[in-house]
Design a protein around this motif. Structure first.
Motif, PDB file in Angstrom:
ATOM      1  N   ARG A 120     -69.321  18.974  51.290  1.00 35.97           N
ATOM      2  CA  ARG A 120     -69.464  20.408  50.833  1.00 35.97           C
ATOM      3  C   ARG A 120     -68.135  20.976  50.279  1.00 35.97           C
ATOM      4  NH1 ARG A 120     -71.382  21.236  56.288  1.00 35.97           N
ATOM      5  NH2 ARG A 120     -69.696  23.006  56.443  1.00 35.97           N
ATOM      6  N   ASP A 121     -67.098  19.834  50.545  1.00 42.08           N
ATOM      7  CA  ASP A 121     -65.971  20.732  50.376  1.00 42.08           C
ATOM      8  C   ASP A 121     -65.480  20.206  48.897  1.00 42.08           C
ATOM      9  OD1 ASP A 121     -63.018  21.518  50.071  1.00 42.08           O
ATOM     10  OD2 ASP A 121     -62.348  20.167  51.645  1.00 42.08           O
ATOM     11  N   ALA A 122     -65.996  21.114  47.876  1.00 39.72           N
ATOM     12  CA  ALA A 122     -66.176  20.721  46.600  1.00 39.72           C
ATOM     13  C   ALA A 122     -64.295  20.769  46.217  1.00 39.72           C
ATOM     14  CB  ALA A 122     -66.569  21.612  45.618  1.00 39.72           C
ATOM     15  N   LYS A 123     -63.761  21.659  46.525  1.00 39.87           N
ATOM     16  CA  LYS A 123     -62.123  21.791  46.113  1.00 39.87           C
ATOM     17  C   LYS A 123     -61.567  20.446  46.445  1.00 39.87           C
ATOM     18  CE  LYS A 123     -57.921  24.354  46.652  1.00 39.87           C
ATOM     19  NZ  LYS A 123     -57.338  25.716  47.439  1.00 39.87           N
ATOM     20  N   PHE A 124     -61.700  20.116  47.486  1.00 43.17           N
ATOM     21  CA  PHE A 124     -60.729  18.823  47.903  1.00 43.17           C
ATOM     22  C   PHE A 124     -61.388  17.522  47.577  1.00 43.17           C
ATOM     23  CE2 PHE A 124     -58.801  22.460  50.238  1.00 43.17           C
ATOM     24  CZ  PHE A 124     -57.343  21.776  50.047  1.00 43.17           C
ATOM     25  N   ARG A 125     -62.628  17.619  47.354  1.00 41.27           N
ATOM     26  CA  ARG A 125     -63.360  16.276  46.736  1.00 41.27           C
ATOM     27  C   ARG A 125     -62.818  16.275  45.318  1.00 41.27           C
ATOM     28  NH1 ARG A 125     -69.920  16.159  47.034  1.00 41.27           N
ATOM     29  NH2 ARG A 125     -69.181  14.188  45.880  1.00 41.27           N
ATOM     30  N   ALA A 126     -62.487  17.103  44.543  1.00 43.08           N
ATOM     31  CA  ALA A 126     -61.811  17.030  43.282  1.00 43.08           C
ATOM     32  C   ALA A 126     -60.412  16.714  43.215  1.00 43.08           C
ATOM     33  CB  ALA A 126     -61.946  18.317  42.531  1.00 43.08           C
ATOM     34  N   ILE A 127     -59.683  17.313  44.339  1.00 47.71           N
ATOM     35  CA  ILE A 127     -58.525  16.876  44.469  1.00 47.71           C
ATOM     36  C   ILE A 127     -58.261  15.365  44.949  1.00 47.71           C
ATOM     37  CG2 ILE A 127     -56.249  17.208  46.087  1.00 47.71           C
ATOM     38  CD1 ILE A 127     -56.832  20.208  46.187  1.00 47.71           C
ATOM     39  N   ALA A 128     -59.095  14.948  45.718  1.00 49.69           N
ATOM     40  CA  ALA A 128     -59.066  13.447  46.203  1.00 49.69           C
ATOM     41  C   ALA A 128     -59.537  12.542  44.955  1.00 49.69           C
ATOM     42  CB  ALA A 128     -60.122  13.162  47.277  1.00 49.69           C
ATOM     43  N   GLU A 129     -60.456  13.098  44.129  1.00 50.78           N
ATOM     44  CA  GLU A 129     -60.568  12.114  43.126  1.00 50.78           C
ATOM     45  C   GLU A 129     -59.458  12.124  41.846  1.00 50.78           C
ATOM     46  OE1 GLU A 129     -64.177  14.034  41.604  1.00 50.78           O
ATOM     47  OE2 GLU A 129     -65.551  13.399  43.129  1.00 50.78           O
ATOM     48  N   ARG A 130     -58.797  13.009  41.775  1.00 52.44           N
ATOM     49  CA  ARG A 130     -57.572  13.176  41.131  1.00 52.44           C
ATOM     50  C   ARG A 130     -56.510  12.156  41.597  1.00 52.44           C
ATOM     51  NH1 ARG A 130     -55.586  18.932  40.019  1.00 52.44           N
ATOM     52  NH2 ARG A 130     -54.029  17.774  39.204  1.00 52.44           N
ATOM     53  N   MET A 131     -56.191  12.231  42.989  1.00 54.10           N
ATOM     54  CA  MET A 131     -55.185  11.599  43.531  1.00 54.10           C
ATOM     55  C   MET A 131     -55.587  10.197  43.244  1.00 54.10           C
ATOM     56  SD  MET A 131     -54.705  13.804  47.105  1.00 54.10           S
ATOM     57  CE  MET A 131     -53.706  12.823  47.861  1.00 54.10           C
ATOM     58  N   ALA A 132     -56.946   9.728  43.782  1.00 58.57           N
ATOM     59  CA  ALA A 132     -57.294   8.331  43.631  1.00 58.57           C
ATOM     60  C   ALA A 132     -56.842   7.684  42.515  1.00 58.57           C
ATOM     61  CB  ALA A 132     -58.743   8.286  43.928  1.00 58.57           C
ATOM     62  N   VAL A 133     -56.768   8.447  41.322  1.00 58.14           N
ATOM     63  CA  VAL A 133     -56.384   7.961  40.046  1.00 58.14           C
ATOM     64  C   VAL A 133     -55.008   7.085  40.093  1.00 58.14           C
ATOM     65  CG1 VAL A 133     -55.945   8.227  37.462  1.00 58.14           C
ATOM     66  CG2 VAL A 133     -57.878   9.354  38.593  1.00 58.14           C
ATOM     67  N   ASP A 134     -54.081   7.790  40.696  1.00 63.79           N
ATOM     68  CA  ASP A 134     -52.868   7.274  40.674  1.00 63.79           C
ATOM     69  C   ASP A 134     -52.209   6.374  42.026  1.00 63.79           C
ATOM     70  OD1 ASP A 134     -52.001   8.427  38.154  1.00 63.79           O
ATOM     71  OD2 ASP A 134     -51.942  10.445  39.271  1.00 63.79           O
ATOM     72  N   ILE A 135     -52.975   6.619  43.153  1.00 62.41           N
ATOM     73  CA  ILE A 135     -52.630   5.734  44.382  1.00 62.41           C
ATOM     74  C   ILE A 135     -53.105   4.368  44.057  1.00 62.41           C
ATOM     75  CG2 ILE A 135     -52.705   5.773  46.743  1.00 62.41           C
ATOM     76  CD1 ILE A 135     -53.467   8.602  46.791  1.00 62.41           C
ATOM     77  N   PRO A 136     -52.086   3.374  44.286  1.00 61.77           N
ATOM     78  CA  PRO A 136     -52.492   1.919  44.050  1.00 61.77           C
ATOM     79  C   PRO A 136     -53.651   1.221  44.716  1.00 61.77           C
ATOM     80  CG  PRO A 136     -50.087   2.304  44.075  1.00 61.77           C
ATOM     81  CD  PRO A 136     -50.781   3.582  44.266  1.00 61.77           C
ATOM     82  N   ASP A 137     -53.600   1.520  46.143  1.00 57.61           N
ATOM     83  CA  ASP A 137     -54.575   0.984  47.058  1.00 57.61           C
ATOM     84  C   ASP A 137     -55.189   1.929  47.890  1.00 57.61           C
ATOM     85  OD1 ASP A 137     -55.928  -0.312  49.056  1.00 57.61           O
ATOM     86  OD2 ASP A 137     -54.206  -1.583  49.879  1.00 57.61           O
ATOM     87  N   VAL A 138     -56.194   2.554  47.265  1.00 53.82           N
ATOM     88  CA  VAL A 138     -56.844   3.720  47.648  1.00 53.82           C
ATOM     89  C   VAL A 138     -58.448   3.698  48.000  1.00 53.82           C
ATOM     90  CG1 VAL A 138     -56.943   4.801  45.387  1.00 53.82           C
ATOM     91  CG2 VAL A 138     -56.777   6.247  47.413  1.00 53.82           C
ATOM     92  N   THR A 139     -58.952   4.209  48.916  1.00 52.12           N
ATOM     93  CA  THR A 139     -60.596   4.110  49.090  1.00 52.12           C
ATOM     94  C   THR A 139     -60.620   5.819  49.220  1.00 52.12           C
ATOM     95  OG1 THR A 139     -60.293   3.808  51.261  1.00 52.12           O
ATOM     96  CG2 THR A 139     -60.831   1.889  50.011  1.00 52.12           C
ATOM     97  N   VAL A 140     -61.805   6.315  48.837  1.00 54.90           N
ATOM     98  CA  VAL A 140     -62.175   7.744  49.013  1.00 54.90           C
ATOM     99  C   VAL A 140     -63.554   7.714  49.612  1.00 54.90           C
ATOM    100  CG1 VAL A 140     -62.926   9.888  47.651  1.00 54.90           C
ATOM    101  CG2 VAL A 140     -61.102   8.512  46.858  1.00 54.90           C
ATOM    102  N   HIS A 141     -63.695   8.552  50.594  1.00 55.90           N
ATOM    103  CA  HIS A 141     -64.748   8.616  51.593  1.00 55.90           C
ATOM    104  C   HIS A 141     -65.295   9.929  51.531  1.00 55.90           C
ATOM    105  CE1 HIS A 141     -63.650   4.457  53.095  1.00 55.90           C
ATOM    106  NE2 HIS A 141     -62.650   4.981  53.161  1.00 55.90           N
ATOM    107  N   VAL A 142     -66.427  10.056  51.285  1.00 55.76           N
ATOM    108  CA  VAL A 142     -67.225  11.516  51.329  1.00 55.76           C
ATOM    109  C   VAL A 142     -67.883  11.520  52.461  1.00 55.76           C
ATOM    110  CG1 VAL A 142     -68.464  13.259  50.047  1.00 55.76           C
ATOM    111  CG2 VAL A 142     -67.042  11.740  48.879  1.00 55.76           C
ATOM    112  N   VAL A 143     -67.525  12.388  53.465  1.00 52.54           N
ATOM    113  CA  VAL A 143     -68.569  12.572  54.701  1.00 52.54           C
ATOM    114  C   VAL A 143     -69.752  13.446  54.347  1.00 52.54           C
ATOM    115  CG1 VAL A 143     -68.543  13.093  57.267  1.00 52.54           C
ATOM    116  CG2 VAL A 143     -66.484  12.045  56.050  1.00 52.54           C
ATOM    117  N   PRO A 144     -70.773  12.854  54.455  1.00 50.66           N
ATOM    118  CA  PRO A 144     -72.141  13.533  54.422  1.00 50.66           C
ATOM    119  C   PRO A 144     -72.193  14.657  55.364  1.00 50.66           C
ATOM    120  CG  PRO A 144     -72.759  11.388  54.325  1.00 50.66           C
ATOM    121  CD  PRO A 144     -71.179  11.305  54.954  1.00 50.66           C
ATOM    122  N   GLY A 145     -72.587  15.962  54.926  1.00 46.93           N
ATOM    123  CA  GLY A 145     -72.955  17.214  55.383  1.00 46.93           C
ATOM    124  C   GLY A 145     -71.595  17.837  56.084  1.00 46.93           C
ATOM    125  N   ALA A 146     -70.509  17.455  55.704  1.00 53.17           N
ATOM    126  CA  ALA A 146     -69.386  18.192  56.110  1.00 53.17           C
ATOM    127  C   ALA A 146     -68.636  19.041  55.314  1.00 53.17           C
ATOM    128  CB  ALA A 146     -68.402  17.066  56.854  1.00 53.17           C
TER     129      ALA A 146
END
Length: 245
Positions: free
Chosen positions: A203-229
């Protein structure tokens, strides 16, 4: 063999106790260290409150606990502090960090004008804390859209913790490690040499977008979206965060 160590850094207005349910869910898989950061909890009176001093506190705690290497995880403010520590002094601390886990966190505000405006807003909030006390501030903080959809039980626990906070400590935290005080780290994300996990609430649209932007530049990264949170993932879904850790 002793379990691996994980250091958990809390968010603004919280304390180490905010990780209690996550630590319980981790069980014996980790030795969890969840300190109160400067300006908060038992460390409310420690000064100065800066990224550098808190980073030194974290490394000192790990050394005192004989943890030469550890997983470093932080939520929101704690995530920004963790990221700053990992990149401070040319990334020297990464020699001790096995993994970096950032929960609902950002690398700061990139634009000079927007960052300056945030510093002004943080200073106004700090003065409000010093003038009006913790109760008025706690109500205002809880009313942010970021926390609008929190389950009532979670919101009640978070509010109770805010009421235990020190107005002077929180004011010092805003001035020293608020988002407006943080030097942006967007252009340095490529310097991260350790595995990085970015955890955000569904549900955290703002920080989901930030995480997706960050992931572009981090060499070894995984993004985890926690359902319902929402934003405070570790408060709403501690078992899910523990499983990801």
């Amino acid at each position: 063999m002793a379990p691996p160590t994980i250091v958990l850094l809390h968010g603004f207005t919280q304390s180490g106790r905010s990780w209690a349910e996550t630590v319980a869910a981790l069980g014996e898989r980790y030795r969890a260290l969840a300190p109160d950061l400067r300006g908060h909890g038992a460390a409310a009176a420690l000064r100065p409150v800066t990224f550098g001093t808190i980073g030194a506190d974290v490394l000192g705690l790990a050394s005192a606990e004989r943890a030469e290497r550890f997983t470093l995880a932080g939520y929101s403010m704690g995530g920004r502090i963790a990221l700053d520590l990992a990149l401070r002094d040319g990334g020297a601390a990464q020699a001790r960090i096995e993994r970096l886990v950032l929960i609902g966190a950002s690398p700061g505000i990139a634009g000079d004008g927007e960052r300056a405006a945030r510093r002004v807003a943080d200073e106004a909030l700090a003065q409000e804390l010093e003038r009006d006390g913790i109760e008025a501030f706690a109500r205002r903080w809880a009313a942010q859209p970021l926390f609008a959809d929190q389950p009532p039980a979670v919101a009640a626990r978070a509010h109770a913790e805010r009421l235990r906070a020190s107005p002077a400590g929180l004011a010092a935290s805003l001035r020293g490690v608020g988002t407006g005080a943080m030097e942006p780290l967007w252009e340095r994300l490529g310097e991260l040499t350790v595995p990085v996990a970015l955890i955000v609430g569904e549900r955290d649209a703002k920080f989901r977008a930030i995480a997706e932007r960050m992931a572009v530049d981090i060499p070894d990264v995984t993004v985890h979206v926690v359902p319902g949170a929402g934003h405070a993932v570790q408060l709403e879904r501690p078992e899910a965060v523990a499983a990801l850790l």
